[in-house]
Design an enzyme around this catalytic site. Sequence first.
Site: not given
Length: 354
Positions: A99, A166, A190
């Site tokens: 990511w 993030d 999530k």
Amino acid sequence: MHNFNSGPSILPKEVFQQASEAVLNYNNSSLSILEIGHRTPMFESILHEAQSLVKELMALDNNKQVLFLHGGASTQFFQIPMNLLDEKAMAAYLDCGTWGTKAIKEAKLFGKVDVVASSKDRNYSYIPKDYQVPDNAVYFHYTTNNTIEGTQMHAIPETNVPLVADMSSDILSMSLDFNRFSLIYAGAQKNIGAAGVNIVIVDEAMLGKVSRPLPSMMDYREHIKNGSMLNTPPVFAVFVCMLTLRWLKAKGGIAGMEGINRKKAALVYDTLDSLPLFQAPVAKEDRSLMNVVFRIDDPVLEKEFQQICRDNNMYGFTGHRSVGGFRLSLYNALPYESVVAVTDLMKDFAKKKG
Ligand SMILES: *Cc1c(COP(=O)(O)O)cnc(C)c1O
């Protein structure tokens, strides 16, 4: 069913119950949550409650704005540099996995990027520690929890450069001084809610400094000015976030969650460390409390154990398609009993095969 999915992932049973009732009849209005206008008092109160719960649970200062935006965390990979990074300016990034790598790629479209450190040399199995963030960086971006590789930053890096993080896969899972960050973002699917919405927490002082013109939908200032309702927000996804935030508060907030999350992770890692049949590749000090990755070297045994997991109602336990093996995601809503169940299977299997 024990749901170890990495995202979209398990949510509290109560949230599913309340969300399904609201689809049929929201709050005794005889209307479905799916058919109410977003500029009605009904939805406005949902959005405001969600925003104030985020502020309360994360103990945010008043200069922090909470936005619910579209496009997934992946949109933030480019929306952040678009808003914060001028063409001639430089942002620092830490490269700790899939990511983070994607975030770096997108940032390069807007300005200069200095990758201050990377753990690519050992398949992202650790978090780099010896690096300097240059003082002239506009911001320093990192991923707090590497969902695919199973590593996590357990402390906030020491730097005076504004921090951008993030937090898609570990937001609200452990206590941190969230006010140290200038911008936090997380896809909801999530640890907070249903897919379709991001939480973005931004310090207004960071905005309005780039020279490029911004499309309104990409401009955080426009979203702030319009109370996170510049256009139609993902009404249902925001509602599910609000329900999960209420649940979290009732469970003792972030501190309450962290206590259970540490217990869950300790049980899995202690089990892995006691059974040589399983290999856990991540450096011990960087192990994630949220996503535990491991393998069995023998592919025949690996298949066999996968089948045993399936036969015992385990779901979503395989590693990301890029890494293989196993991955157990232990998000807030995953009960301790599910961790007991899977670690019992691991112990049984190791006894039989060891
Ligand atoms: C899942 C994930 C993303 C991507 O989220 P989307 O909402 O699918 O764009 C980004 N960063 C991290 C850390 C993730 O876990």
